[in-house]
Scaffold this active site. Structure first.
Site, short mmCIF file in Angstrom:
data_model
loop_
_atom_site.label_atom_id
_atom_site.label_comp_id
_atom_site.label_asym_id
_atom_site.label_seq_id
_atom_site.Cartn_x
_atom_site.Cartn_y
_atom_site.Cartn_z
N LYS A 126 0.86 -1.18 0.00
CA LYS A 126 0.00 0.00 0.00
C LYS A 126 0.90 1.23 0.00
O LYS A 126 1.64 1.47 0.95
CB LYS A 126 -0.92 0.02 1.22
CG LYS A 126 -1.93 1.15 1.17
CD LYS A 126 -2.81 1.15 2.40
CE LYS A 126 -3.95 2.16 2.21
NZ LYS A 126 -3.49 3.53 1.89
N GLU A 149 3.51 1.76 4.37
CA GLU A 149 2.24 2.13 4.97
C GLU A 149 1.34 0.94 5.27
O GLU A 149 0.59 0.96 6.23
CB GLU A 149 1.49 3.10 4.04
CG GLU A 149 0.28 3.71 4.73
CD GLU A 149 -0.65 4.44 3.77
OE1 GLU A 149 -1.48 5.22 4.26
OE2 GLU A 149 -0.56 4.23 2.56
N ASP A 153 1.71 5.25 0.00
CA ASP A 153 1.16 6.44 0.64
C ASP A 153 1.29 7.63 -0.31
O ASP A 153 2.31 8.32 -0.33
CB ASP A 153 1.91 6.72 1.95
CG ASP A 153 1.21 7.74 2.81
OD1 ASP A 153 0.05 8.08 2.50
OD2 ASP A 153 1.82 8.20 3.79
#
Length: 322
Positions: free
Chosen positions: A37, A183, A39
């Site tokens: 993931k 993240e 950011d």
């Protein structure tokens, strides 16, 4: 999937991004893919085959001017009409996304200024899906087929790439992400179609958070409440020169906790800031730094502030009210 022709100009459709639901890692996970993931800022990038590029934000706004360094992907895909989904990030020296630096790029609509910023703080597009290629909509194709099609485009350059994913092994991916300080993880069902503009349970995001104890040094009034009721607390951590300001925390606080803090603040009020550094917060009220709270946050910003802090609880075992 049908063969993909090339060498012609196409008019790709406008496609809104599909989004994930928050939740824990799926178990069992053999039918899932796991991605990092990133950011950053969600972005749909469209090329028409003539070398031009259009960038659209998650809200549907045209952000093409904001990131001029991504125009080169249009030249790389010349002759192809393509719509891809990704995240615009700014990477630090370790290859991690740095949202604080990205913020300087966001919302810039002046082409000359955007060009200067692209040299000083270059953006990178992490591409993780493709929804359209040369007249073929891929929305109904399963995730793993779309990723194969994306690999066939070979998007690799100084300012864009298509990071790989892992089938299954979600716990190991999570451990690697936490170790790298990234993240979080996005899990995507291998068979999932692409459903534009929807938040789908076929995609699941799990964010890494940090839990820490902070000292309350002030508060701000809750809007619409009686005088003295805090809407947020101003917190700090120990620094070489004293209590260092770490940010404002309001999310997650219950009315019972606000009432409890109201009573405490009336007893330990002080006229001046207890923080060693400057705190530029309008309407701040100061208190003696005796109350300790537990909060969670996604990371520290470059300015030394907590990002996305959430109140968890007061720590009476660490609080000094004497």
């Amino acid at each position: 999937m049908a063969p993909i022709p090339s060498g012609a100009l196409w008019s790709p459709p406008s496609i809104a991004p599909m989004t994930a639901v928050p939740g824990p890692l799926p178990v069992p996970d053999a039918d899932w893919a796991f991605e990092t993931k990133w950011d950053g800022v969600r972005c749909v990038l469209t090329t028409t085959g003539d070398g031009s590029v259009r960038l659209t934000s998650r809200a549907g706004n045209d952000i093409t001017v904001t990131y001029p360094e991504l125009q080169g992907l249009g030249s790389e895909l010349r002759g192809r009409g393509v719509v891809v989904d990704g995240e615009v990030v700014v990477l630090d020296a370790s290859g991690r996304s740095d949202f604080g630096r990205l913020q300087s790029r966001m919302g810039v609509a002046n082409a000359r200024r955007a060009g200067r910023l692209a040299l000083d703080c270059p953006a990178h597009l992490m591409i993780f899906d493709v929804m359209y290629i040369d007249g073929h909509l891929l929305l109904d194709a399963p995730y793993y087929e779309r990723r194969e099609a994306l690999s066939g485009l070979r998007p690799a350059g100084a300012h864009w790439s298509a990071p790989s994913y892992v089938r299954g092994h979600g716990a190991q991916v999570w451990d690697a992400v936490v170790h790298a300080g990234l993240e979080g993880v996005v899990a995507k069902r291998l068979s999932s179609p692409y459903t534009p503009g929807t938040r789908s349970a076929h995609w699941r995001k799990t964010k890494r958070v940090e839990t820490l104890d902070v000292v309350i040094g002030g508060w701000t009034q809750r809007r619409g409440a009686a005088a003295g009721v805090p809407g947020a607390v101003l917190v700090g951590v120990a620094g070489p020169d004293g209590l260092r300001y770490a940010g404002s925390v309001g999310s997650g606080m219950s009315e019972r906790e606000q009432s409890e803090l109201t009573a405490y603040f009336a007893v330990i009020a002080r006229p001046t800031s207890p923080f060693a550094d400057q705190v530029d917060v309008a309407g701040a009220h100061w208190v003696e730094p005796r109350l300790v709270a537990e909060v969670t946050a996604s990371e520290w910003t470059r300015a030394g502030r907590l990002r996305h802090p959430v109140w968890e609880r007061l720590r009476p075992d660490l609080t000094r009210l004497d």
